[in-house]
Design a protein around this motif. Sequence first.
Motif, PDB file in Angstrom:
ATOM      1  N   LEU A 219      76.127  68.787  46.242  1.00 25.69           N
ATOM      2  CA  LEU A 219      77.234  69.643  46.646  1.00 25.69           C
ATOM      3  C   LEU A 219      77.945  69.068  47.864  1.00 25.69           C
ATOM      4  CD1 LEU A 219      78.715  72.391  46.294  1.00 25.69           C
ATOM      5  CD2 LEU A 219      76.946  73.393  47.767  1.00 25.69           C
ATOM      6  N   GLN A 220      79.291  68.943  47.776  1.00 26.06           N
ATOM      7  CA  GLN A 220      80.090  68.408  48.883  1.00 26.06           C
ATOM      8  C   GLN A 220      81.463  69.070  48.898  1.00 26.06           C
ATOM      9  OE1 GLN A 220      79.397  66.370  51.299  1.00 26.06           O
ATOM     10  NE2 GLN A 220      77.558  65.255  50.672  1.00 26.06           N
ATOM     11  N   LEU A 221      82.127  69.013  50.067  1.00 23.63           N
ATOM     12  CA  LEU A 221      83.536  69.388  50.163  1.00 23.63           C
ATOM     13  C   LEU A 221      84.373  68.114  50.085  1.00 23.63           C
ATOM     14  CD1 LEU A 221      83.935  72.042  53.025  1.00 23.63           C
ATOM     15  CD2 LEU A 221      84.180  72.422  50.577  1.00 23.63           C
ATOM     16  N   ASN A 222      85.454  68.132  49.294  1.00 20.56           N
ATOM     17  CA  ASN A 222      86.326  66.967  49.255  1.00 20.56           C
ATOM     18  C   ASN A 222      87.416  67.085  50.327  1.00 20.56           C
ATOM     19  OD1 ASN A 222      88.232  68.764  48.253  1.00 20.56           O
ATOM     20  ND2 ASN A 222      88.260  67.915  46.189  1.00 20.56           N
ATOM     21  N   ASN A 223      88.339  66.140  50.337  1.00 14.12           N
ATOM     22  CA  ASN A 223      89.379  66.128  51.371  1.00 14.12           C
ATOM     23  C   ASN A 223      90.401  67.241  51.196  1.00 14.12           C
ATOM     24  OD1 ASN A 223      88.232  63.859  52.550  1.00 14.12           O
ATOM     25  ND2 ASN A 223      89.434  62.441  51.323  1.00 14.12           N
ATOM     26  N   ASN A 224      90.395  67.905  50.054  1.00 13.50           N
ATOM     27  CA  ASN A 224      91.296  69.031  49.815  1.00 13.50           C
ATOM     28  C   ASN A 224      90.626  70.366  50.076  1.00 13.50           C
ATOM     29  OD1 ASN A 224      93.428  67.314  48.978  1.00 13.50           O
ATOM     30  ND2 ASN A 224      92.518  67.170  46.931  1.00 13.50           N
ATOM     31  N   ASP A 225      89.475  70.336  50.750  1.00 18.54           N
ATOM     32  CA  ASP A 225      88.742  71.552  51.109  1.00 18.54           C
ATOM     33  C   ASP A 225      88.250  72.280  49.864  1.00 18.54           C
ATOM     34  OD1 ASP A 225      87.725  73.220  53.182  1.00 18.54           O
ATOM     35  OD2 ASP A 225      89.317  74.680  52.820  1.00 18.54           O
ATOM     36  N   GLU A 226      87.887  71.517  48.830  1.00 15.75           N
ATOM     37  CA  GLU A 226      87.384  72.087  47.583  1.00 15.75           C
ATOM     38  C   GLU A 226      85.906  71.750  47.431  1.00 15.75           C
ATOM     39  OE1 GLU A 226      91.411  71.639  44.845  1.00 15.75           O
ATOM     40  OE2 GLU A 226      90.115  69.897  45.176  1.00 15.75           O
ATOM     41  N   ALA A 227      85.141  72.695  46.902  1.00 11.56           N
ATOM     42  CA  ALA A 227      83.719  72.479  46.664  1.00 11.56           C
ATOM     43  C   ALA A 227      83.537  71.688  45.372  1.00 11.56           C
ATOM     44  CB  ALA A 227      82.994  73.813  46.586  1.00 11.56           C
ATOM     45  N   ILE A 228      82.910  70.509  45.482  1.00 12.07           N
ATOM     46  CA  ILE A 228      82.683  69.633  44.337  1.00 12.07           C
ATOM     47  C   ILE A 228      81.181  69.539  44.102  1.00 12.07           C
ATOM     48  CG2 ILE A 228      83.002  67.336  43.362  1.00 12.07           C
ATOM     49  CD1 ILE A 228      85.596  68.918  43.759  1.00 12.07           C
ATOM     50  N   LEU A 229      80.776  69.692  42.850  1.00 11.72           N
ATOM     51  CA  LEU A 229      79.363  69.723  42.506  1.00 11.72           C
ATOM     52  C   LEU A 229      79.045  68.642  41.480  1.00 11.72           C
ATOM     53  CD1 LEU A 229      76.761  71.512  42.968  1.00 11.72           C
ATOM     54  CD2 LEU A 229      77.348  72.607  40.792  1.00 11.72           C
ATOM     55  N   GLY A 230      78.029  67.839  41.775  1.00  8.76           N
ATOM     56  CA  GLY A 230      77.532  66.854  40.826  1.00  8.76           C
ATOM     57  C   GLY A 230      76.306  67.408  40.106  1.00  8.76           C
ATOM     58  N   VAL A 231      76.354  67.444  38.790  1.00  8.09           N
ATOM     59  CA  VAL A 231      75.242  67.943  37.977  1.00  8.09           C
ATOM     60  C   VAL A 231      74.971  66.936  36.876  1.00  8.09           C
ATOM     61  CG1 VAL A 231      74.366  69.824  36.558  1.00  8.09           C
ATOM     62  CG2 VAL A 231      75.936  70.317  38.436  1.00  8.09           C
ATOM     63  N   LYS A 232      73.800  66.330  36.889  1.00  9.67           N
ATOM     64  CA  LYS A 232      73.448  65.271  35.933  1.00  9.67           C
ATOM     65  C   LYS A 232      74.524  64.184  35.980  1.00  9.67           C
ATOM     66  CE  LYS A 232      70.559  68.016  32.820  1.00  9.67           C
ATOM     67  NZ  LYS A 232      70.318  68.470  31.426  1.00  9.67           N
ATOM     68  N   GLY A 233      75.322  64.040  34.919  1.00 10.28           N
ATOM     69  CA  GLY A 233      76.339  62.990  34.902  1.00 10.28           C
ATOM     70  C   GLY A 233      77.748  63.500  35.014  1.00 10.28           C
ATOM     71  N   CYS A 234      77.935  64.744  35.485  1.00  7.91           N
ATOM     72  CA  CYS A 234      79.270  65.343  35.510  1.00  7.91           C
ATOM     73  C   CYS A 234      79.643  65.833  36.906  1.00  7.91           C
ATOM     74  CB  CYS A 234      79.360  66.515  34.534  1.00  7.91           C
ATOM     75  SG  CYS A 234      79.046  66.076  32.821  1.00  7.91           S
ATOM     76  N   LEU A 235      80.956  65.895  37.145  1.00  6.29           N
ATOM     77  CA  LEU A 235      81.494  66.500  38.355  1.00  6.29           C
ATOM     78  C   LEU A 235      82.186  67.806  37.988  1.00  6.29           C
ATOM     79  CD1 LEU A 235      83.188  63.764  40.608  1.00  6.29           C
ATOM     80  CD2 LEU A 235      80.978  64.872  40.910  1.00  6.29           C
ATOM     81  N   PHE A 236      81.965  68.831  38.820  1.00  3.34           N
ATOM     82  CA  PHE A 236      82.597  70.122  38.619  1.00  3.34           C
ATOM     83  C   PHE A 236      83.296  70.543  39.912  1.00  3.34           C
ATOM     84  CE2 PHE A 236      79.129  69.984  35.613  1.00  3.34           C
ATOM     85  CZ  PHE A 236      79.632  70.594  34.469  1.00  3.34           C
ATOM     86  N   LYS A 237      84.376  71.302  39.758  1.00  5.73           N
ATOM     87  CA  LYS A 237      85.042  71.937  40.887  1.00  5.73           C
ATOM     88  C   LYS A 237      84.691  73.420  40.854  1.00  5.73           C
ATOM     89  CE  LYS A 237      89.272  70.750  41.714  1.00  5.73           C
ATOM     90  NZ  LYS A 237      90.763  70.652  41.613  1.00  5.73           N
TER      91      LYS A 237
END
Length: 296
Positions: A219-237
């Motif tokens: 789980l991380q915040l990107n430069n647009n202040d959006e929560a980005i989640l990595g799960v297995k081989g995928c990225l989700f917003k």
Amino acid sequence: MVFLKAIHIIPFLLILFEKCQTEKCDRIKIGKDYYKRTLIATIDGYPTGMVIDPRTDHIFFLLNKRNYTKGLHLLKHGSLGIKQLSVADDMIGQCVAIDTANNIIYIGTNQGLVIYEYSKSEISSERPIGDDDIRSIFIDKSDNQMYIITGISREVFKFMNGTTAIKRYEKIPKAYSFVLDSKGNAFYEYVDGRMYFFSADLYEPIQYKGFTRELKYVLQLNNNDEAILGVKGCLFKLHTNNILPEKIAQFGFKITGIAFDTKNNIIVGTKGKIYRYKPIEANDPCPPDDYFMSNI
């Protein structure tokens, strides 16, 4: 006759050339934009807890191998070497966070919070802040408030008014990881193995649907202040107006670490490798490699 055969061969060669050019670019769509992938490091293990220093573009990460940790490592921008950050024999480095406002690099250990200094190329453990078993650190860029997750129970605390005193963060009592956006919305993985968000407009947390338990979330915040989640081989917003995560990318490998630099590049870690994904400009569809390659 030979001339006619040559004419028929030319279109085939052009198609083959275009195909090679396309494959060489190694593009992937993330969200609405296309990115070019570049391998910047090969490692013996897999990286987690990745953090980028915006002043230097150096990458800090925790190196893991099989069922044990090989310690915190530093991958310097433009360098061919990766350095392990040494701590005192009785301390274990467990996470990294960067206070960009005050230019301080914090290292969370099993015996408190310590500071890393480039000038000394070492972790200063003479005066650790507290004696907590710090498993994760998050620094809110909107107000520079620092939060820590401690111990095997994963309790969440925040530092009070720039002091070394901490107070339990009542909004999220326990979590494996969490982030706060500038609006005060909290996104976190609770200790039950599920993902939740706590909207600033609501009075209780809401669980995201579509994920199974006991996954390794990144789980991380990107430069647009959006929560980005990595799960297995995928990225989700992640959104606060929808309990269904938005899938924005699919990789061909398991994601173990994510970080975002100031140039809108996405750094992604997986077993044995660290990649950089650089946005592709319309007038430069296949930019040359301009990063670095290193090995452990």
